[in-house]
Design an enzyme around this catalytic site. Structure first.
Site, mmCIF file in Angstrom:
data_model
loop_
_atom_site.group_PDB
_atom_site.id
_atom_site.type_symbol
_atom_site.label_atom_id
_atom_site.label_comp_id
_atom_site.label_asym_id
_atom_site.label_seq_id
_atom_site.Cartn_x
_atom_site.Cartn_y
_atom_site.Cartn_z
ATOM 1 N N GLU A 168 0.814 -1.223 0.000
ATOM 2 C CA GLU A 168 0.000 0.000 0.000
ATOM 3 C C GLU A 168 0.850 1.276 0.000
ATOM 4 O OE1 GLU A 168 -3.698 -0.043 2.266
ATOM 5 O OE2 GLU A 168 -3.211 -2.013 3.054
ATOM 6 N N ASP A 188 -8.348 3.733 4.550
ATOM 7 C CA ASP A 188 -8.769 2.487 5.193
ATOM 8 C C ASP A 188 -9.246 1.516 4.113
ATOM 9 O OD1 ASP A 188 -9.936 1.684 8.212
ATOM 10 O OD2 ASP A 188 -10.974 0.714 6.549
ATOM 11 N N HIS A 251 -10.916 3.044 18.401
ATOM 12 C CA HIS A 251 -11.871 2.020 18.804
ATOM 13 C C HIS A 251 -11.383 1.346 20.079
ATOM 14 C CE1 HIS A 251 -13.873 1.257 14.642
ATOM 15 N NE2 HIS A 251 -14.506 2.169 15.352
ATOM 16 N N SER A 255 -9.864 -4.163 16.674
ATOM 17 C CA SER A 255 -9.610 -5.525 16.172
ATOM 18 C C SER A 255 -8.111 -5.765 16.079
ATOM 19 C CB SER A 255 -10.216 -5.721 14.779
ATOM 20 O OG SER A 255 -11.595 -5.583 14.831
ATOM 21 N N TYR A 257 -4.335 -4.690 17.488
ATOM 22 C CA TYR A 257 -3.721 -4.065 18.657
ATOM 23 C C TYR A 257 -2.378 -3.407 18.330
ATOM 24 C CZ TYR A 257 -7.507 -5.852 21.400
ATOM 25 O OH TYR A 257 -8.766 -6.076 21.903
ATOM 26 N N LEU A 259 -1.692 0.810 17.795
ATOM 27 C CA LEU A 259 -2.532 2.012 17.856
ATOM 28 C C LEU A 259 -2.718 2.683 16.492
ATOM 29 C CD1 LEU A 259 -4.010 3.651 20.160
ATOM 30 C CD2 LEU A 259 -2.208 5.348 19.787
ATOM 31 N N HIS A 260 -3.962 2.956 16.162
ATOM 32 C CA HIS A 260 -4.303 3.649 14.916
ATOM 33 C C HIS A 260 -5.546 4.491 15.162
ATOM 34 C CE1 HIS A 260 -6.303 -0.287 14.977
ATOM 35 N NE2 HIS A 260 -7.343 0.391 14.510
ATOM 36 N N VAL A 261 -5.612 5.637 14.475
ATOM 37 C CA VAL A 261 -6.776 6.505 14.630
ATOM 38 C C VAL A 261 -7.624 6.404 13.362
ATOM 39 C CG1 VAL A 261 -5.654 8.641 13.754
ATOM 40 C CG2 VAL A 261 -7.494 8.808 15.407
ATOM 41 N N HIS A 262 -8.950 6.391 13.539
ATOM 42 C CA HIS A 262 -9.881 6.370 12.406
ATOM 43 C C HIS A 262 -10.273 7.819 12.103
ATOM 44 C CE1 HIS A 262 -10.970 1.978 12.899
ATOM 45 N NE2 HIS A 262 -10.390 2.242 14.057
#
Ligand code: M7G
Length: 377
Positions: A168, A188, A251, A255, A257, A259-262
């Site tokens: 990606e 995403d 979240h 799902s 583990y 760390l990521h921000v939406h």
């Protein structure tokens, strides 16, 4: 037929989507216009499960453009209002008409996601089932959640592939390579990348040791502030969106583990924005500013699905599936007040909250009821 991208360093399975064989439908969501299917690709394997998700694309405003002048037959870009539009009339009644139309091929695309081979955990995630709210105290996190997620979680291979530029890479919208405060911003999996109306980006941090919200403390404020500001700047530059129109959240439980921000526009109801699952980045930053160990001390609610082993582990600790049925009957309320066994199902509820339920059950005078509602909220 689109093929999964092959890469010299990372081998992705190759399958032909048109050869998918259906075993059963996992979910069919008429609101989201999406369907999740379980099946196989028999030409590769009879036994490996595959999940295919089809989702109808949102409308782009350019899809409904009309010719700019009467002499022009069709608008320049593909549009519904085109000589190729096939129209079948269902009925016309007075001023009301109902039709089925089939637009040109360019406008018939369906967003498709494939997970192959899919694990039982993936199947569980995409299946319809009962959901339960868990109130996770810091002790319960240490005792139940943490050991479970350490031993059983989805692979983070796709995350590391992105962070190491193995997959990606061409989709990256912005990168700050700082190992402490840096991150990668990219679309995403859920976003078709076509329509800014339903833009959905992920900000994945470079740092490797933060599993989720629970691990965040005051020492991560620089990282979080950078994630917030640099993402807003990059999105405003690339997509022309006003930073004040963006929803940025974590979240819990996630799902994955790492760390990521939406990130998506507030005007769009993206999947997974429910209050029982989302924690706004702004709120998280503010909580840590006020109390650096907030997330090591807070009770965090989260949702568990039927079939998830973690639900069974919590059930061993406290009743979750089996709870007392609330009744409006005063006598019943009275009985519950005097008989502790009757409240067995609420044994994890704080005393004040239990008191709240009893007052409600006893149908109090309006004034009392108002006070009750406020203190319960
Ligand atoms: P989450 O909060 O851990 O889980 O978010 P959720 O699925 O319950 O929301 C992980 C996010 O990563 C989701 O929004 C996924 O759609 C997205 N995602 C998952 N995978 C496997 C990929 C991927 O391979 N590439 C990209 N770009 N996004 C992914």
């Amino acid at each position: 037929m689109p093929e999964p991208v092959e890469n010299a360093e990372v081998k992705s399975p190759s399958y032909d989507l048109s050869k998918f064989r259906l075993k059963r439908i996992l979910t069919n969501n008429s609101v989201r216009k999406s369907i999740s299917l379980l099946g196989t690709f028999p030409d590769i394997s009879e036994t490996d499960d595959a999940i295919v998700v089809f989702e109808k694309n949102a409308y782009r405003e350019s899809d409904v453009a009309t010719p700019e002048s009467p002499s022009e037959e069709s608008p320049k870009k593909p549009s519904y209002f085109n000589a190729n539009l096939k129209v079948s009339t269902e009925f016309v009644n007075n001023i009301y008409g109902s039709f089925q139309v089939v637009p040109s091929r360019d406008l018939c695309g369906v967003k498709s996601t494939v997970i192959y081979p899919a694990t039982d955990k993936h199947i569980e995630k995409y299946s319809v089932c009962q959901k339960y709210l868990i109130r996770e105290t810091p002790d319960l996190y240490q005792k139940i959640t943490l050991p479970y997620l350490t031993s059983s979680q989805f692979s983070l291979e796709w995350v590391y592939n992105i962070l190491e530029h193995k997959q990606e890479k061409e989709r990256i919208v912005f990168e700050d390579a700082d190992p402490e405060t840096g991150f990668i911003l990219l679309p995403d999996l859920k976003w078709d990348g076509r329509n800014v109306e339903n833009l959905y980006l992920l900000g994945i941090i470079h740092k490797h040791d933060i599993k989720s919200l629970r691990d965040l403390n005051g020492s991560h404020l620089d990282l979080l502030r950078n994630l917030r500001q640099a993402s807003k700047d990059a999105i405003s530059k690339r997509y022309g969106l006003n930073p004040n129109q963006l929803r940025m959240y974590f979240h819990y439980q996630p799902s994955f583990y790492h760390l990521h921000v939406h990130i998506n526009p507030v005007r769009n109801d993206a999947p997974g924005i429910w209050c029982e699952k989302s924690h706004m980045l702004d709120t998280v930053i503010n909580n840590l500013e006020l109390l650096p160990d907030y997330y090591q001390r807070a009770t965090l609610p989260f949702v568990l699905y039927e079939g998830n082993k973690l639900l069974d582990l919590y059930e061993q600790e406290q009743p979750i599936r089996k709870v007392a049925v609330l009744s409006d009957d005063k006598e019943q309320a009275e009985q519950e007040r005097t008989d502790p066994a009757a409240t067995e199902g609420f044994s994890d509820v704080e005393p004040e909250e239990r008191q709240c339920k009893r007052i409600k059950l006893a149908t109090p005078e309006p004034k009392e009821a108002e006070a009750t509602v406020q203190s319960c909220a």
